[in-house]
Design an enzyme around this catalytic site. Structure first.
Site, PDB file in Angstrom:
ATOM      1  N   GLU A 278       4.280   3.471   7.668  1.00 51.33           N
ATOM      2  CA  GLU A 278       2.904   3.972   7.511  1.00 51.33           C
ATOM      3  C   GLU A 278       2.033   3.571   8.711  1.00 51.33           C
ATOM      4  O   GLU A 278       1.171   4.334   9.145  1.00 51.33           O
ATOM      5  CB  GLU A 278       2.278   3.455   6.208  1.00 51.33           C
ATOM      6  N   TRP A 281       2.807   6.080  11.288  1.00 52.08           N
ATOM      7  CA  TRP A 281       2.133   7.374  11.034  1.00 52.08           C
ATOM      8  C   TRP A 281       0.714   7.326  11.594  1.00 52.08           C
ATOM      9  O   TRP A 281       0.236   8.274  12.219  1.00 52.08           O
ATOM     10  CB  TRP A 281       2.057   7.662   9.526  1.00 52.08           C
ATOM     11  N   TRP A 310      -8.424  32.607   5.020  1.00 50.34           N
ATOM     12  CA  TRP A 310      -8.999  31.679   4.043  1.00 50.34           C
ATOM     13  C   TRP A 310     -10.050  32.397   3.187  1.00 50.34           C
ATOM     14  O   TRP A 310     -10.724  33.299   3.670  1.00 50.34           O
ATOM     15  CB  TRP A 310      -9.659  30.498   4.751  1.00 50.34           C
ATOM     16  N   ASN A 345      -3.471   7.455  -1.498  1.00 54.68           N
ATOM     17  CA  ASN A 345      -2.849   8.371  -0.533  1.00 54.68           C
ATOM     18  C   ASN A 345      -2.098   9.534  -1.180  1.00 54.68           C
ATOM     19  O   ASN A 345      -2.191  10.675  -0.727  1.00 54.68           O
ATOM     20  CB  ASN A 345      -1.907   7.600   0.400  1.00 54.68           C
ATOM     21  N   TRP A 363      -8.924  24.238   5.313  1.00 58.31           N
ATOM     22  CA  TRP A 363      -8.737  22.781   5.334  1.00 58.31           C
ATOM     23  C   TRP A 363      -9.923  22.057   5.955  1.00 58.31           C
ATOM     24  O   TRP A 363     -10.208  20.904   5.617  1.00 58.31           O
ATOM     25  CB  TRP A 363      -7.452  22.408   6.081  1.00 58.31           C
ATOM     26  N   TRP A 386      -4.961  16.194   6.477  1.00 60.50           N
ATOM     27  CA  TRP A 386      -5.401  17.511   6.000  1.00 60.50           C
ATOM     28  C   TRP A 386      -4.557  18.634   6.604  1.00 60.50           C
ATOM     29  O   TRP A 386      -4.150  19.567   5.899  1.00 60.50           O
ATOM     30  CB  TRP A 386      -6.893  17.732   6.303  1.00 60.50           C
TER      31      TRP A 386
END
Length: 481
Positions: A278, A281, A310, A345, A363, A386
């Site tokens: 993590e 990341w 969208w 998360n 988004w 996102w």
């Protein structure tokens, strides 16, 4: 005289720029309040309050070293060069020291400051500090930035095997200067003070950050891999806000995790390995900001997804923002965000996929709303998450992977404990009913809970169709988790 310009590095220990400044001579610290810039960046009131509280703690700890902390205002970053130059002239500063920040606006701000100071004969030193590896140093064989996390991680592992980033020694006490610290304001115009309940969840200061890290690596890290996806369990480190403000460093986190795992980061305890993953990341998304600056400018990482059709659906967006979608796991997660400034998360992924896939809403609407409420709001991590969830980003879930909120709810909150905590109106439902009260037709105490705003099955098909219509899409299939 040396000046350290503090930004997202609000700590005394393991602070590269602070240590470098202090090693060169008498040092003064400065922090610039930039309310106009923060508003433009959608920074949350609870986040600004957290910074101010941490500045207060830092001012006290720097005070024990006789390092004064000054507060100046550059409402917009355009004003930073002039404001810092004025201070440098007043204090006869020879050099300014900063820890690197990443993002388009940050890079331009620092370049402008460096240029202004250089013209005045003041040197500007910047240091790698909020990352383990300098952006541009972890590259593919063709010398480009990685687009896929697993390949990026592999190179990081190779680098860590060769050399581990060392912790930086904290500076010692200096002679008292003729400069006094400034008071830290209680609030900044344009940012409301959050509730005391929220503030109590996030105590400020390095001691608290260190306490959380020690508690996590001593007692919880072994269970991290097995418990981190269950929002009702205390399975995560709760360090993200401290990392975002730089109250603790990724090096400190890495060293603590390694210590709990006999120095291993690829083998040994699966909990420690997963947590280090993590941290990588987090690293990856900051490298993406530098390698692909378009993501700093509200653009999709995958350019072909800019053509997505969208929906403009303000009522659906408002229902999502206000936690009244009629899907308990979504609404409970959104209430957690609104009341605590933080969201688990796994839930961040579930609510993001619901907004971008089931509601087919851009988004960017979700990214902005999160930044306006997150105490750990961080451009790289928030944008990366996102875009991953909406299948417009790096390593993105295939577009046909759409989390089903009901099955996610049953899998990760099987007893309904998390839902019932945040949606007390559903407290009387049993563990089967609580995931989808719509099945009850308004009976059994769920009468005041809204009906779902969308049909999960037909909205899923609508999302699949929208993605299939994009240019250069070759894959197809189905994966409903």
């Amino acid at each position: 005289m040396q000046l350290i310009w503090l930004r997202s590095d609000l700590r005394q220990h393991d602070n590269t720029a602070l240590a470098a400044a202090a090693a060169r001579g008498p040092t003064v610290a400065v922090y610039l309040l930039s309310p106009q810039q923060w508003l433009e960046h959608d920074d949350a009131p609870c986040k600004v309050d957290f910074w101010l509280r941490n500045l207060r703690e830092l001012s006290a700890s720097l005070g024990t070293l006789n390092i004064p902390l000054l507060i100046r205002t550059a409402s917009h970053w355009d004003q930073a060069p002039a404001e810092l130059l004025k201070l440098c002239r007043q204090l006869k500063i020879a050099a300014v020291h900063v820890n690197e920040e990443y993002g388009d606006h940050e890079s331009r701000r620092d370049a402008a400051v460096a240029e202004t100071l250089k013209a005045e004969g003041i040197t500007f030193h910047s240091y790698l500090d909020q990352l383990l590896f300098k952006p541009g140093s972890v590259l593919t064989k063709t010398e480009s930035y990685f687009k896929v996390f697993s390949q990026f991680r592999k190179v990081c592992y190779e680098r860590l095997h060769r050399s581990m980033p060392a912790l930086v020694k904290a500076p010692g006490k200096q002679e008292k200067l003729e400069v006094s610290s400034d008071p830290i304001p209680d609030s900044v115009k344009g940012f409301a003070t959050p509730s005391q309940t929220l503030r109590d969840l996030w105590p400020a200061g390095e001691k608290e950050a260190r306490r959380r890290l020690d508690t996590f690596t001593d007692a919880q890290i072994d269970y991290y891999q097995s418990e981190r996806d269950f929002p009702a369990k205390p399975g995560t480190s709760q360090l993200s806000a401290y990392l975002a403000a730089g109250v603790i460093s990724p090096r400190q986190c890495l060293h603590a995790a390694l210590q709990s795992n006999q120095g291993e980061f690829e083998s040994g305890k699966v909990g420690a390995v997963t947590w280090i993953n993590e941290l990588l990341w987090r690293e990856f998304y900051k490298h993406i900001l530098v390698g692909y600056p378009r993501v700093s400018r509200h653009r999709a990482f995958r350019p072909e997804t800019e053509a997505l059709a969208w929906r403009d659906a303000p009522d659906d967006l408002a229902a999502w923002q206000e936690a009244r979608t009629g899907l308990p796991i979504i609404d409970a997660a959104m209430r957690q965000l609104l009341e605590t400034g933080w969201m688990h998360n796994r839930l961040r992924m579930i609510v993001a996929m619901f907004l971008t896939k089931n509601l087919l809403i851009d988004w960017r609407e979700g990214e902005r709303f999160f930044m306006r409420h997150l105490i750990d709001g961080d451009l790289a991590a928030n944008n990366g998450g996102w875009q991953w969830s909406s299948s417009t980003g790096t390593d993105s879930a295939p577009y046909f992977r759409i989390f089903n909120p009901l099955s996610q709810s049953e899998k990760f909150d099987s007893e309904g404990l998390f839902i019932k905590h945040w949606l007390p109106e559903l407290a009387d439902l049993n563990k089967k009913q609580v995931h989808n009260p719509a099945d009850l037709g308004g009976l059994f105490g769920a009468a005041d809970y809204p009906s779902p705003i969308v049909n999960l099955s037909t909205s899923r098909q609508r999302a699949l169709a929208a993605f299939k219509n994009l240019p250069s899409r070759t894959s197809s299939g189905g994966d409903d988790e």
